[in-house]
Design an enzyme around this catalytic site. Structure first.
Site, PDB file in Angstrom:
ATOM      1  N   ASP A 115     127.113  48.551   0.356  1.00  0.00           N
ATOM      2  CA  ASP A 115     128.281  49.456   0.195  1.00  0.00           C
ATOM      3  C   ASP A 115     128.871  49.595   1.730  1.00  0.00           C
ATOM      4  O   ASP A 115     129.223  50.658   1.932  1.00  0.00           O
ATOM      5  CB  ASP A 115     127.645  50.300  -0.655  1.00  0.00           C
ATOM      6  CG  ASP A 115     129.044  51.635  -0.648  1.00  0.00           C
ATOM      7  OD1 ASP A 115     130.482  50.923  -0.450  1.00  0.00           O
ATOM      8  OD2 ASP A 115     129.052  52.806  -1.132  1.00  0.00           O
ATOM      9  N   PHE A 157     127.785  59.749  -6.388  1.00  0.00           N
ATOM     10  CA  PHE A 157     126.192  59.166  -6.992  1.00  0.00           C
ATOM     11  C   PHE A 157     125.097  60.438  -6.273  1.00  0.00           C
ATOM     12  O   PHE A 157     124.399  61.081  -5.951  1.00  0.00           O
ATOM     13  CB  PHE A 157     125.302  58.608  -7.209  1.00  0.00           C
ATOM     14  CG  PHE A 157     125.874  57.832  -7.585  1.00  0.00           C
ATOM     15  CD1 PHE A 157     126.558  57.690  -9.007  1.00  0.00           C
ATOM     16  CD2 PHE A 157     125.448  56.408  -7.552  1.00  0.00           C
ATOM     17  CE1 PHE A 157     126.992  56.792 -10.306  1.00  0.00           C
ATOM     18  CE2 PHE A 157     125.741  55.729  -8.518  1.00  0.00           C
ATOM     19  CZ  PHE A 157     126.475  55.794  -9.186  1.00  0.00           C
ATOM     20  N   GLY A 158     126.274  61.815  -5.166  1.00  0.00           N
ATOM     21  CA  GLY A 158     125.128  62.048  -4.496  1.00  0.00           C
ATOM     22  C   GLY A 158     126.242  63.044  -3.989  1.00  0.00           C
ATOM     23  O   GLY A 158     127.467  62.919  -3.321  1.00  0.00           O
ATOM     24  N   VAL A 168     126.199  65.210   0.360  1.00  0.00           N
ATOM     25  CA  VAL A 168     125.391  65.666   1.407  1.00  0.00           C
ATOM     26  C   VAL A 168     125.376  66.814   2.255  1.00  0.00           C
ATOM     27  O   VAL A 168     126.288  67.096   2.459  1.00  0.00           O
ATOM     28  CB  VAL A 168     125.343  64.139   2.690  1.00  0.00           C
ATOM     29  CG1 VAL A 168     124.081  64.706   3.859  1.00  0.00           C
ATOM     30  CG2 VAL A 168     125.483  62.965   1.481  1.00  0.00           C
TER      31      VAL A 168
END
Length: 1008
Positions: A834, A714-715, A717
Site C-alpha cells: 500500500d 481500519f484506523g 491517527v
C-alpha cells in the site's frame, strides 16, 4: 339537471375503472418516482466492489433490485437495506422522494458527505441506521417530521455540532445511538420526554452535567455516555430507573460518591462502567444485591476502604475491575474478598492493580472457576508466598503480581498453567531458583522476573518458550553460563534483559538467530569472550548494553549492518583494536560508550560529530581525533626511534597522573550511580515503554477530533503528548469493529516487529487493551512526524511552501531505500502492498519514512518457509499494481509499480486519480508520451528551474543545464517502474542505482 346530477355518470365510470384496474397501473406515476429516486441513489455511488448494484438496471423491476423491498399492494419502496457492502459515495437528496420508506439501513459502508435534509420528508420512516460510515456535518434539525421514527442509529460517523433539542419531541422514538462522532454541546434535557430504551452518546465531546430529566426514562435499559467531558455528579434519581441493564459513564470528569442504596434500586443491572472518573468514597456493600451483574468496572477513580467480602453472590460475574484506586485498610486482610469470588463460576477477569491492598494471597484462589483467564494484583502491598495450588486455574492466561512484597520461591507447579501467556513476578523479594518446570508453560510470551533475589542458573527449559517476546531476569543473583537455549530464542522481539547478575561465559553465536530482537542488555555480569559475528544478523536491534563485563577482542565488522542502533554501551570491558570506521555510519546513535577498554590507534575524526553522545575516556592507547576529545596527537612514524626528551616526559606524565586521579573519582561516582540505578525504585532507561488505554486517552484529550491527523478504513491517527516525557507521538487507533481491521492490526504489528530501518517509521510501542467500556482496544504509537505526509506536502492548501527539486529527489531516494530494505535486506522478505504519498511521512529535515504496514505481506518466514496471507484489497486505487486486479499473488514488483506511480506524482504534482486520467489513459501514459521532447509539459508547474539552480545541497550547487537531464532520467525510471507487465519493471535495487546516477548529474561539487 343539477351539476351533481350531470357528473354522476362520470363518477360511476371512474369508480368502476378504479376497482377493475391493477394497482400498479393506478400508481404508475408514483412508482416512477421511486424508480428515479433509486437511480439517483445509485448515481451517487462511486465504488461498489461487490457489484451488488449491478442488478439495479431496467431488465428487472426495481422492486426486485438487491436490498430493495416493496409493499405488496402499492409496489412502493418500504425498505432499503444495503448494510456492510463496502459502498462508497454520498447519499442522494432524492432519497427523500421514497415517501413510503419505513427502513433505511446503510450501516458499515463508506458513505461520506452530509446527511441530506430531505431525509426529513420520509414521514413514514421507522428505522434510520447509517452507523459506521463517514457522514459529516450537523445532524438534521427537522427530523421531527418523521413522527413514526422508532430507531435512530448514527454511530461511528463524523457528525459535528450539538444534539438537536427537537429529538426530544419524536413521540415513538425508543433508540438513539450517536456514539463515536464529533458532537459537542450538552445533552438536551428534552430527551427525558421520550420512551427510550437505549440512549448511546459515547465517544463524543459532550460536556456539562447529566440532565436530571433523563431519570424520567422509565423504560431505559441501556445508557451509554462514556468517553465525553461530562462533569458533576450522577443525578441520584437516575439510580431509581429499575429497568436499567447497562450504565456506562466511563472516561468523563464525573465525581461524587455512590449512594449506599445504589444496588438495591437497580435489580436488573448487568453492566456498570464508572472507570476513569473522579468518584470517591467506599464501594457500597449493597453491590452483592445486584445478582444480575456481569461486568463491574470502577478503575481509575479514588474509591477507598475495603472491597466488599460477599461478592460471591454475583453468580453471573465475568469481569471485576477495581484497579487504580486507593482501596485498602490498615488491618492487612484486604485480599479476603477473593475467598467469596470462588463462587463466581463464570468469572474470567479480575483486575485490582494500583491500590493499597495488604495481605496474603489466600489459598482459596485455587478454588476459582476454571474460566478465569486474567488475574492482576500488581502494584499493591501483597506479601507472603505465591500459592502453589494455583495450578487448578488451567485456563489462566495472564498472571501479574509485580511490584509487591512477595517472598519465598516460585512454585514448581507454575509450569502446569499450560495456557499461561504473561507471567509478571518482577520487583518482589522472591528467592530460590527459577524452577525448571516453568518451561512446561510453553505458550508464555512475556516472562518478567527481574528485581528479585533469585539465584542459581537459568534453566534450559526456558528455551521451550517458542512464542516468547520479552525475557527479563535482570537484577537477581543468577550465576553460571547463559544456556544456548536462551540465546536461541528466535521469537524474542521486545528484549532480552539479563543485567545485574553474576552470569559467566560467552555470548553464544546463536544470538544471531534473534533476528527480531530490539534490545539486548547483559550489562553488569561476568560474561567474557568476543562479540560473535552473528550479532550482525539482528538487524532490528536498537539498544545493546554489554558494559561492565569481561568481554575482549575487536569489534566485529558484521556489526556495521546494525543501522538502527540508538544506544551501544561497550564500556568497562577489555575490547581492543581500533575503533571501527563504521560507527560513523550509525544514523540514529544517541549514546556510544566505548570508555574504559583497551582500544588503540587513531580515533576516526568523524566520530566526534555528536560529542555529547560519545565517550572514549579510559582508553590510554587512543590518539588523535578532534581537540574536544582531549586525546594526545598520534605520533609520526619517522620519530619512533628517538627517545622523548625529559621535558616531553614531564609534559605527558603530569597530566596522566591528574587523569588517573580523575579516573578514580569517576569510577567511585560511577559505582555510586550504578547502585542507585539498580535500586528497585529507579526506572531503567532501557525498559520497554508500556502505555495503557488510559494514558493514550489522556494524551489525545479523549481522542479529540482536534488531534485527528488522518483516518483510513481500519484506523484513525491522532496527535498526542505523553505525560511521562512531554513528547509528541502519533497514535494509530485501530477500528477493531471494522471487518478485517483486527487482521490488519496484527499484520502491522508483525511487520513492525520484524523491521528496522532509518527510512521506515519508528514504532515506540503498541497497546492491546480494553477501553473504558470494556471493548477491545488496539493502537500503535509512533514517533510524531512534524511535516505530516508526503501527500500533504505535494498537494498543500493555503500558503504552504511546496517542495523543491532537491527535496523531492531526496524523498525519492529515501522511499527507494526503504523498499530495498524490505525486499532484499530484511531477514524476512516483505511486500508493503500500500505504498502511496499518504503513507510516506516526513520529519523536520524532510527525510522520508514509509509507514502503514496494515496490508504488508511476508513472502517468506525464515523459520518455517511459510507464507502469510494478504489482507483485504492489496493497495489503493491509482497506486495498486494492475495484476492484483486479476487476483494474482502479491510480489515485490507490485511495490515497484506503486513506487513508480509515487515517483511520477512526486515530480508532476498530479495524482493518479485526477479526472483527466480516465478511459484507460493513466498517469504513466501522460508522462511516457511527453518524454523526452515535451518534458516540461508534465513537470509540476510550481517548480521553477531558474530558482532551483540556486539551491544548495551540503556544499553542492545545482547546475541549471543538468536539471532537465536529471528530471528526464527520474521520470523515465518512474515510467519503467509503472509498466503494466511486472516483468518489464525494474528491481528496486536498480532503481537506487539509477537515482544515484541522476544525483551525480544534478549536483556538481563546489570547491570550498
Amino acid at each position: 339537471m343539477t351539476l351533481k346530477q350531470r357528473n354522476l355518470p362520470f363518477l360511476h365510470t371512474f369508480f368502476f375503472f378504479f376497482c377493475l384496474c391493477p394497482a400498479d397501473i393506478v400508481f404508475a406515476s408514483s412508482n416512477e418516482t421511486d424508480h428515479h429516486a433509486l437511480l439517483a441513489f445509485k448515481y451517487e455511488i462511486n465504488e461498489d466492489p461487490l457489484h451488488v448494484l449491478s442488478s439495479w438496471n431496467n431488465s428487472i423491476p426495481f422492486c426486485d433490485w438487491y436490498g430493495v423491498m416493496c409493499s405488496k399492494r402499492h409496489r412502493r419502496v418500504i425498505s432499503l437495506n444495503l448494510s456492510s457492502l463496502q459502498l462508497a459515495g454520498s447519499l442522494s437528496s432524492q432519497v427523500g422522494n421514497l415517501s413510503f420508506l419505513r427502513i433505511l439501513n446503510l450501516d458499515c459502508n463508506l458513505f461520506k458527505g452530509r446527511l441530506p435534509e430531505e431525509i426529513s420528508l420520509l414521514f413514514r420512516l421507522q428505522t434510520l441506521t447509517i452507523a459506521n460510515n463517514s457522514f459529516q456535518g450537523q445532524l438534521p434539525k427537522n427530523l421531527t417530521h418523521s413522527a413514526h421514527l422508532l430507531t435512530l442509529n448514527l454511530d461511528g460517523n463524523n457528525f459535528t455540532g450539538s444534539i438537536p433539542n427537537a429529538l426530544g419531541y419524536l413521540p415513538k422514538l425508543t433508540t438513539i445511538s450517536l456514539s463515536a462522532n464529533l458532537l459537542t454541546g450538552k445533552i438536551p434535557p428534552s430527551l427525558g420526554n421520550l420512551s427510550l430504551s437505549n440512549l448511546s452518546i459515547a465517544k463524543n465531546q459532550i460536556e456539562g452535567s447529566i440532565p436530571r430529566e433523563l431519570s424520567r426514562l422509565s423504560n431505559l435499559q441501556f445508557l451509554h455516555l462514556s468517553q465525553n467531558y461530562l462533569s458533576g455528579a450522577i443525578p441520584a434519581s437516575l439510580y431509581n430507573i429499575s429497568s436499567i441493564k447497562m450504565l456506562a459513564v466511563a472516561g468523563n470528569n464525573l465525581n461524587g460518591f455512590l449512594p449506599s442504596s445504589l444496588f438495591l434500586t437497580l435489580p436488573k443491572l448487568e453492566k456498570l462502567y464508572l472507570g476513569g472518573n473522579q468518584f470517591f468514597g467506599p464501594i457500597p456493600q449493597t453491590i452483592t444485591n445486584a445478582s444480575a451483574l456481569v461486568r463491574i468496572d470502577f478503575c481509575l477513580n479514588s474509591f477507598s476502604g475495603s472491597i466488599p467480602k460477599s461478592l460471591g453472590g454475583l453468580h453471573n460475574l465475568e469481569l471485576l475491575n477495581f484497579g487504580g484506586n486507593v482501596l485498602g485498610t490498615k488491618e492487612g486482610d484486604d485480599l479476603t474478598f477473593l475467598d467469596s469470588l470462588s463462587n463466581c463460576t463464570n468469572l474470567r477477569q479480575v483486575f485490582v492493580p494500583l491500590n493499597r491492598l495488604k495481605g496474603v494471597i489466600p489459598d482459596s484462589l485455587a478454588n476459582f472457576s476454571i474460566t478465569l483467564t486474567t488475574l492482576w494484583l500488581d502494584r499493591n502491598l501483597v506479601h507472603g508466598s505465591i500459592p502453589s495450588h494455583m495450578v487448578n486455574l488451567v485456563n489462566l492466561e495472564i498472571l501479574s503480581l509485580f511490584e509487591n512484597e512477595l517472598s519465598g520461591s516460585i512454585p514448581q507447579s507454575i509450569g502446569e498453567l499450560s495456557n499461561l501467556q504473561v507471567l509478571r513476578l518482577d520487583h518482589n523479594i522472591l528467592s530460590g531458583i527459577i524452577p525448571p518446570t516453568i518451561g512446561n508453560a510453553t505458550f508464555v510470551n512475556i516472562l518478567l522476573l527481574s528485581d528479585n533475589m533469585l539465584e542459581g542458573s537459568i534453566p534450559n527449559s526456558i528455551g521451550n518458550f517458542m512464542s516468547l517476546k520479552e525475557l527479563d531476569l535482570s537484577q537477581n543473583n543468577l550465576t553460571d553460563a547463559v544456556p544456548d537455549q536462551v540465546w536461541g530464542l528466535t521469537s524474542l522481539s521486545i528484549g532480552l534483559f539479563l543485567a545485574g547478575n553474576a552470569l559467566t561465559g560467552p555470548i553464544s553465536s546463536q544470538v544471531g538467530e534473534m533476528v527480531n530482537l530490539m534490545e539486548l542488555d547483559v550489562s553488569h555480569n561476568r560474561l567474557s569472550g568476543e562479540i560473535p559475528t552473528t550479532l550482525g544478523n539482528c538487524l532490528v536491534l536498537q539498544y545493546i548494553r554489554l558494559e561492565s563485563n569481561h568481554f575482549n577482542g575487536v569489534i566485529p565488522s558484521s556489526m556495521k549492518t546494525l543501522k538502527g542502533i540508538e544506544v551501544l554501551d561497550l564500556s568497562r570491558n577489555n575490547f581492543s583494536g581500533q575503533i571501527p570506521e563504521f560507527f560513523l555510519e550509525l544514523p540514529f546513535i544517541k549514546n556510544l560508550n566505548l570508555s574504559f577498554n583497551m582500544f588503540d590507534g587513531e580515533v576516526p575524526r568523524g566520530i566526534s560529530g555528536n560529542l555529547s553522545a560519545i565517550s572514549v575516556e579510559g582508553n590510554n592507547k587512543l590518539c588523535g581525533g578532534v581537540l574536544e576529545l582531549r586525546l594526545p596527537p598520534c605520533s609520526n612514524p619517522k620519530n619512533h626511534r628517538r627517545s622523548p626528551p625529559l621535558k616531553t616526559i614531564l609534559r605527558i606524565s603530569i597530566p596522566l597522573l591528574a587523569l588517573a586521579f580523575a579516573s578514580v573519582s569517576i569510577v567511585l561516582l560511577w559505582v555510586r550511580k550504578s547502585r542507585e540505578e539498580r535500586s528497585p525504585s529507579s526506572t531503567s532507561e532501557h525498559q520497554h515503554l508500556k502505555l495503557s488505554y488510559h494514558e493514550l486517552h489522556k494524551a489525545t484529550n479523549g481522542f479529540s477530533s482536534a488531534n485527528l491527523l488522518g483516518e483510513g478504513s481500519f484506523g484513525a491517527v491522532f496527535k498526542g503528548m505523553l505525560s511521562r516525557n512531554n513528547k509528541f507521538v502519533a497514535i494509530k487507533v485501530v477500528k477493531l469493529h471494522e471487518h478485517g481491521a483486527k487482521k490488519s492490526f496484527l499484520a502491522e504489528c508483525e511487520a513492525l516487529r520484524n523491521i528496522r530501518h532509518r527510512n521506515l517509521v519508528k514504532i515506540i510501542t503498541s497497546c492491546s487493551s480494553i477501553d473504558f467500556r470494556g471493548n477491545d482496544f488496539g493502537a500503535l504509537v509512533f514517533e510524531f512526524m512534524s511535516k505530516g505526509s508526503l501527500d500533504k506536502q505535494l498537494h498543500p492548501t493555503g500558503e504552504s511552501v511546496k517542495l523543491n527539486i532537491v527535496q523531492r529527489f531526496n524523498i525519492a531516494i529515501d522511499v527507494a531505500m526503504a523498499l530495498d530494505y524490505l525486499h532484499h535486506q530484511c531477514h524476512v522478505q516483505i511486500v508493503h502492498c500500500d505504498l502511496k504519498p499518504s503513507n510516506v511521512l516526513l520529519n523536520d529535515d524532510l527525510h522520508a519514512l514509509v509507514s502503514d504496514f496494515g496490508l504488508a505481506k511476508f513472502l517468506m518466514v525464515r523459520a518455517s518457509q511459510a507464507e502469510s496471507s494478504s489482507i483485504g484489497l492489496r493497495g489503493t486505487i491509482g497506486y495498486v499494481a494492475p495484476e492484483y486486479g486479476l487476483s494474482r499473488e502479491v510480489s515485490t514488483q507490485g511495490d515497484v509499480y506503486s513506487y513508480g506511480i509515487l515517483l511520477l506524482e512526486l515530480f508532476t504534482g498530479k495524482r493518479p486519480t485526477e479526472s483527466m486520467f480516465a478511459n484507460n489513459f493513466q498517469l504513466h501514459d501522460f508522462v511516457e508520451m511527453a518524454l523526452p521532447d515535451r518534458l516540461m509539459e508534465v513537470i509540476d508547474p510550481s517548480l521553477s528551474l531558474e530558482e532551483e539552480s540556486n539551491l544548495d545541497n551540503n556544499g553542492q550547487c545545482v547546475n541549471t543545464g543538468n536539471i532537465r537531464m536529471c528530471l528526464a532520467m527520474i521520470l523515465q525510471v518512474g515510467v519503467v517502474c509503472s509498466a503494466a507487465s511486472p516483468r518489464d519493471r525494474m528491481d528496486i535495487g536498480d532503481v537506487i542505482t539509477e537515482l544515484y546516477k541522476a544525483k551525480s548529474i544534478l549536483f556538481e561539487t563546489r570547491l570550498s
